[in-house]
Every structure is written in structure tokens, then in C-alpha cells.
Design an enzyme around this catalytic site. Structure first.
Site, PDB file in Angstrom:
ATOM      1  N   CYS A 142      -5.271   7.912   8.980  1.00 18.66           N
ATOM      2  CA  CYS A 142      -5.554   7.337  10.297  1.00 18.66           C
ATOM      3  C   CYS A 142      -5.372   8.370  11.408  1.00 18.66           C
ATOM      4  CB  CYS A 142      -4.622   6.154  10.563  1.00 18.66           C
ATOM      5  SG  CYS A 142      -4.956   4.731   9.537  1.00 18.66           S
ATOM      6  N   ARG A 198       0.032  14.554  13.209  1.00 21.36           N
ATOM      7  CA  ARG A 198       0.758  14.187  11.975  1.00 21.36           C
ATOM      8  C   ARG A 198       1.043  15.453  11.150  1.00 21.36           C
ATOM      9  NH1 ARG A 198      -1.943   8.914   9.326  1.00 21.36           N
ATOM     10  NH2 ARG A 198       0.207   8.547   8.671  1.00 21.36           N
ATOM     11  N   LYS A 211       0.843  -1.218   0.000  1.00 25.87           N
ATOM     12  CA  LYS A 211       0.000   0.000   0.000  1.00 25.87           C
ATOM     13  C   LYS A 211       0.866   1.251   0.000  1.00 25.87           C
ATOM     14  CE  LYS A 211      -1.789   1.643   3.972  1.00 25.87           C
ATOM     15  NZ  LYS A 211      -1.443   3.047   4.244  1.00 25.87           N
ATOM     16  N   ASN A 212       1.848   1.321   0.896  1.00 23.37           N
ATOM     17  CA  ASN A 212       2.585   2.572   1.071  1.00 23.37           C
ATOM     18  C   ASN A 212       3.565   2.859  -0.053  1.00 23.37           C
ATOM     19  OD1 ASN A 212       1.050   3.069   3.267  1.00 23.37           O
ATOM     20  ND2 ASN A 212       2.570   2.367   4.760  1.00 23.37           N
ATOM     21  N   ARG A 220      -9.199  -0.156   3.709  1.00 21.69           N
ATOM     22  CA  ARG A 220      -8.268   0.809   3.126  1.00 21.69           C
ATOM     23  C   ARG A 220      -6.913   0.179   2.791  1.00 21.69           C
ATOM     24  NH1 ARG A 220      -6.694   4.857   6.840  1.00 21.69           N
ATOM     25  NH2 ARG A 220      -5.163   5.131   5.164  1.00 21.69           N
ATOM     26  N   ASP A 256       3.576   0.357  12.313  1.00 17.08           N
ATOM     27  CA  ASP A 256       2.348  -0.155  11.695  1.00 17.08           C
ATOM     28  C   ASP A 256       2.016  -1.575  12.127  1.00 17.08           C
ATOM     29  OD1 ASP A 256       2.920   1.555   8.507  1.00 17.08           O
ATOM     30  OD2 ASP A 256       2.263   2.264  10.465  1.00 17.08           O
TER      31      ASP A 256
HETATM   32  C1  EPZ Z   1       4.004   6.743   6.596  1.00 12.48           C
HETATM   33  O1  EPZ Z   1       3.240   7.824   7.132  1.00 12.48           O
HETATM   34  C2  EPZ Z   1       3.012   5.595   6.451  1.00 12.48           C
HETATM   35  N1  EPZ Z   1       1.932   6.019   5.577  1.00 12.48           N
HETATM   36  C3  EPZ Z   1       2.427   5.238   7.818  1.00 12.48           C
HETATM   37  O2  EPZ Z   1       1.643   4.065   7.667  1.00 12.48           O
HETATM   38  C4  EPZ Z   1       3.544   4.892   8.772  1.00 12.48           C
HETATM   39  O3  EPZ Z   1       3.006   4.732  10.062  1.00 12.48           O
HETATM   40  C5  EPZ Z   1       4.590   6.024   8.813  1.00 12.48           C
HETATM   41  O4  EPZ Z   1       5.048   6.343   7.498  1.00 12.48           O
HETATM   42  C6  EPZ Z   1       5.794   5.665   9.643  1.00 12.48           C
HETATM   43  O5  EPZ Z   1       6.381   4.501   9.203  1.00 12.48           O
HETATM   44  C7  EPZ Z   1       2.153   6.026   4.249  1.00 12.48           C
HETATM   45  O6  EPZ Z   1       3.211   5.686   3.753  1.00 12.48           O
HETATM   46  C8  EPZ Z   1       1.014   6.485   3.379  1.00 12.48           C
HETATM   47  P1  EPZ Z   1       6.116   9.932   8.759  1.00 12.48           P
HETATM   48  P2  EPZ Z   1       3.835   9.313   7.175  1.00 12.48           P
HETATM   49  O7  EPZ Z   1       6.134  11.213   8.022  1.00 12.48           O
HETATM   50  O8  EPZ Z   1       4.681   9.510   5.998  1.00 12.48           O
HETATM   51  C9  EPZ Z   1       6.455  13.128  12.287  1.00 12.48           C
HETATM   52  C10 EPZ Z   1      -0.258   2.674   7.721  1.00 12.48           C
HETATM   53  O9  EPZ Z   1      -0.783   2.102   8.680  1.00 12.48           O
HETATM   54  N2  EPZ Z   1       6.467  14.131  11.206  1.00 12.48           N
HETATM   55  O10 EPZ Z   1       7.228   8.977   8.560  1.00 12.48           O
HETATM   56  O11 EPZ Z   1       2.739  10.235   7.414  1.00 12.48           O
HETATM   57  C11 EPZ Z   1       5.100  12.409  12.401  1.00 12.48           C
HETATM   58  O12 EPZ Z   1       4.201  13.130  13.191  1.00 12.48           O
HETATM   59  C12 EPZ Z   1       0.221   4.138   7.871  1.00 12.48           C
HETATM   60  O13 EPZ Z   1      -0.039   2.145   6.616  1.00 12.48           O
HETATM   61  C13 EPZ Z   1       6.675  15.458  11.536  1.00 12.48           C
HETATM   62  O14 EPZ Z   1       6.830  15.801  12.707  1.00 12.48           O
HETATM   63  O15 EPZ Z   1       4.737   9.192   8.486  1.00 12.48           O
HETATM   64  C14 EPZ Z   1       5.487  11.079  13.013  1.00 12.48           C
HETATM   65  O16 EPZ Z   1       5.576  11.211  14.396  1.00 12.48           O
HETATM   66  C15 EPZ Z   1      -0.196   4.759   9.159  1.00 12.48           C
HETATM   67  N3  EPZ Z   1       6.682  16.362  10.521  1.00 12.48           N
HETATM   68  C16 EPZ Z   1       6.875  10.839  12.417  1.00 12.48           C
HETATM   69  O17 EPZ Z   1       7.372  12.091  11.965  1.00 12.48           O
HETATM   70  C17 EPZ Z   1       6.516  16.002   9.206  1.00 12.48           C
HETATM   71  O18 EPZ Z   1       6.532  16.859   8.314  1.00 12.48           O
HETATM   72  C18 EPZ Z   1       6.888   9.839  11.264  1.00 12.48           C
HETATM   73  O19 EPZ Z   1       5.952  10.257  10.318  1.00 12.48           O
HETATM   74  C19 EPZ Z   1       6.306  14.655   8.897  1.00 12.48           C
HETATM   75  C20 EPZ Z   1       6.289  13.724   9.917  1.00 12.48           C
END
Ligand code: EPZ
Length: 420
Positions: free
Chosen positions: A117, A122, A22-23, A397, A305
């Protein structure tokens, strides 16, 4: 509103084929906007998030053609707008990838804030930081993110947090920028490598994906390509955990074992037998699992995840375990549902203390997000009696043909609609 009814206590046995990731898919489909020629994307998972992304491609004017359930031919030549529809955008998190892709192609993008989610705060500050470093002007008004640039110029960007989304979005915007972009403290998840491989197949010049330093040398134009999406690490991990929680014996096929190293290592630590063999691995439950502590981390650490499905296995393990959810500050909403099934879990902020119980008992529970939904299914397979899971939209999803795959593994599972 359909519900799933699971009669627990039946060990999963047999084989399961893992679908595309998916991702990866939700990043590679928007990336096809950058292609100057037709792209053929294979091994696409047949899930709601993918069909929502395809709806946005169509809304923007791309021509898409499906071949079978997992192949899509995309031609973006006729895209005639850089504005993403509000309703479509808020259906999922990954709609934010249209900012990087449209900015990279048109030097303009208007994308409403993404959905996704509800697992804690986020922010997208790192995405914005990256776009601004490349020379884009970002404004946020009325829930819409506007990005605009006369030209995009390569830059050095150090991410304050390791972010999958920001790493990929910056790659999308930078691959046709003037000069070289360096992303430092980049995320290393397999979907980043898969997206970089897709872009390189189009003619981009990206080096270092999968490491914490990625170099992107801007090119004038991108062509087309044929690309197969990698197997889904999270779907595979979910079936591995379900096999152990149901006291079963399952061959998980069509995977890349290294992507699952952190999960395999943790399950072995809990006493579960894991046998790797080429592009598959066998999971054999070995009596009651032993408790083990988990700290979620960016790849290659234990993935957040799979934290929720793993908390189910820990809730029937022998001993007390501690989960430290280091990525999100709101990813324990499933715990109250598990408690209805007899789990003993105490949550303090990002820490959960799980005192293992001999068995869970079936109950009506609700899926509070995608992976929480997967956790409810694992709990239902493990529990004594019947579990009724509602809010299935979350599960649809991200899991392709879940019921059918579980039925083929001998699960007693059926979908009922409210009317039944
Ligand atoms: C991706 O989300 C995945 N989603 C998520 O999977 C997964 O949990 C996550 O990466 C972490 O592995 C997709 O790929 C569509 P991040 P993403 O930016 O990109 C903080 C699932 O179940 N952060 O790596 O949104 C954020 O708050 C989903 O398949 C900032 O602070 O995650 C978090 O604490 C759920 N500022 C951490 O970094 C930013 O600009 C990691 O978030 C971006 C992120």
C-alpha cells in the site's frame, strides 16, 4: 475493471464469520521455507495477498497443495533457489519476509524491493539492521536486496522504531542461528505471536513474543507442523465499524476479543453498544455516534489499519474529532474521496480534523489502498443513495468474500463489470 455498487441506508443485521488473519498468513507462509518437513496451514484467508505469496513459494520450488479454500500443505524440501522473482515480489509488502526466511535457511537471499500500500514512506532499515547484527552482509543494487552470510550468529538488536515487519523478519533469520538473539523494543501485534507459535511448533525456541523483548535461541534444524492462522483483527474491526455506520446490529463471530480491545473501547466511547461473548461480539448502533479522538499506535494501541474505516464513522458522528496518524505519513488519501460524499475533513500532515455531518451522500469514489477501500465500502453502506467504488484490486488483496459476507448481512451491494 469491476466496480462495486452499494445502495446505502440499509442497516446491517445478522452474523458474520471472520476469516484468518492476512498479516499472519503472509508471514507464516514464507516461514514454512525454514521447515525441514511438511507443514499444514489451516484457516488461511482466501485473498490476493495470500495467493501472491503462494506463487512465490512455487517459484522458489516448494511443493504446495490446497485442500478446500482455507488449507494448504507446504513442503519446502525441494526449494532450489534463493532468488525471488521481480514481478511477484512487488505485488505486496510481505514479500520482504522471504529475505529472513531464505537467509535463515540458505544463508543467502535475493529479494526485489517489496510493493504494498502507498500509505507513506515505508523504509526497511530496521530489517537490514537486524540481518547485519546477525552477521549477514546486505547489498542493494538494481532494486534487489541481497543478503549473504557464512554463518548467522545470535545478537542483541534494539529496534529504533516498533516495526511488525522487522520483528518478524529477524525472528525468521535468527531461529536457526548460532546462539541467542534478543529483539528489544519489539512489536507486539498478534501476528507476531502467531508466527512465533508456528515457528515453535516447528521446533524453534522463541520466548517473549507479544512482549517488547523477544528471545530466540537458535536450533540446528526445524521439523514440520500443523497450524491454524488466528482470526483477522482488521477484518473484524472493519465489520464492527460497518455495523455502527449502517445503524445496524451485527454479531461478529470467530474472533479473539482481546485483539479488538482498543477498537471496542473507542466505539463504546462513541456510544456504540459492544457485547462480548466468548469468541464473538455483538455491535449494536445506538443512534448517532458521538465524536471521539484517535491516535494510532502500535499494538495494543488503536491500529493504523482501522484508521481509515473509523474516519468514516467519525465523519457522521455528532461533534468534531481529531485523528493523529502516528504510524504513517501518507495515510489520508481516502479523505478526498470521502469529501465527494459530503464529509467535512481537514488534513494537516498526520492530523485530520473531522467535523461530523448528519449524513453522507452516495458518489463514485476510488479505493486508493486496501484499508481506504474498506473505508469506501463503509461509507457506501452508511450514505444516502448509491456509491460506486472502483479500483477493487486493492480491497481484494485483504478481504475474503466481502460482497457475499455483506449480502448475508442484508447490504444492497453488487459487483458490475465495466462492460455492464
Ligand atoms: C505491517 O506493516 C502491516 N503489514 C501493515 O498493515 C500495518 O499497517 C503495519 O504493520 C503497522 O501495524 C503486514 O503485516 C504485511 P511496520 P509493516 O514495519 O511491517 C517504520 C494492512 O493494511 N519503519 O510495523 O510494513 C514504518 O515506516 C497493512 O494490512 C521504519 O522506519 O509496518 C512505519 O512508520 C498496511 N523502518 C512504522 O515503522 C523499518 O525498517 C511501522 O511500520 C520498518 C518500519
Amino acid at each position: 475493471m469491476d466496480k462495486l455498487i452499494i445502495e446505502g441506508g440499509h442497516p446491517l443485521k445478522g452474523e458474520v464469520n471472520i476469516s484468518g488473519a492476512k498479516n499472519s498468513a503472509v508471514a507464516i507462509l514464507p516461514a514454512a521455507i525454514l521447515a525441514g518437513e511438511t507443514c499444514t496451514i489451516k484457516n488461511l484467508p482466501d485473498i490476493k495477498d495470500v495467493s501472491n505469496i503462494i506463487d512465490i513459494l512455487i517459484q522458489l520450488g516448494a511443493r504446495v497443495e490446497r485442500e478446500g479454500h482455507d488449507k494448504l500443505i507446504v513442503n519446502s524440501n525441494n526449494i532450489d533457489t534463493y532468488k525471488v522473482d521481480f514481478e511477484l515480489s512487488k505485488k505486496l509488502r510481505a514479500s520482504y519476509y522471504f529475505i529472513g526466511a531464505l537467509l535463515g535457511r540458505f544463508k543467502k537471499a535475493e529479494v526485489p524491493f517489496p510493493g504494498g500500500c502507498d500509505i507513506g514512506v515505508r523504509p526497511i532499515d530496521q530489517h537490514i539492521k537486524g540481518f547485519e547484527a546477525l552477521g549477514a552482509k546486505i547489498t542493494i543494487e538494481h532494486g534487489i536486496i541481497r543478503a549473504e552470510a557464512d554463518k548467522l550468529v545470535g545478537a542483541s538488536i534494539f529496534l529504533d522504531v516498533v516495526s511488525v515487519g522487522a520483528t518478524i523478519n529477524i525472528m525468521l533469520a535468527a531461529c536457526m542461528a548460532k546462539g541467542t538473539t534478543t529483539i528489544e523494543n519489539a512489536a507486539k501485534e498478534p501476528y507476531i505471536v502467531d508466527t512465533a507459535n508456528f515457528l515453535n511448533a516447528l521446533g524453534a525456541n522463541i520466548k517473549g513474543a507479544g512482549t517488547d523483548e523477544i528471545k530466540i535461541k537458535g536450533v540446528e534444524r526445524l521439523g514440520g507442523c500443523e497450524h491454524a492462522i488466528i482470526p483477522d483483527q482488521m477484518e473484524a474491526g472493519t465489520y464492527m465499524i460497518a455495523a455502527a455506520a449502517s445503524k445496524g446490529n451485527v454479531l461478529v463471530k470467530n474472533i479473539i476479543p482481546t485483539h479488538l480491545d482498543s477498537i471496542s473501547a473507542k466505539m463504546k466511547e462513541m456510544g456504540v453498544e459492544i457485547i462480548e461473548n466468548g469468541d464473538s461480539l455483538r455491535v449494536i448502533a445506538n443512534g448517532r455516534p458521538k465524536a471521539a479522538n484517535i491516535k494510532t499506535m502500535p499494538y495494543p494501541g488503536f491500529p493504523t489499519d482501522l484508521q481509515q474505516p473509523m474516519s468514516v464513522l467519525l465523519s457522521v458522528a455528532d461533534g468534531t474529532a481529531i485523528i493523529n496518524e502516528s504510524i504513517y505519513d501518507g495515510r489520508f488519501k481516502h479523505v478526498d474521496e470521502l469529501k465527494k460524499m459530503g464529509a467535512k475533513i481537514n488534513v494537516e500532515g498526520r492530523i485530520a480534523v473531522i467535523e461530523g455531518v448528519p449524513k453522507l451522500s452516495g458518489a463514485p469514489v476510488c479505493a486508493t489502498d486496501l484499508r481506504a477501500g474498506a473505508a469506501m465500502v463503509v461509507a457506501g453502506l452508511s450514505a444516502e443513495g448509491e456509491t460506486i467504488i472502483s479500483n477493487l484490486a486493492h480491497i481484494e488483496r485483504g478481504y475474503e468474500r466481502l460482497e457475499r459476507k455483506l449480502l448475508e448481512l442484508g447490504a444492497k451491494i453488487k459487483r458490475v463489470s465495466e462492460e455492464d
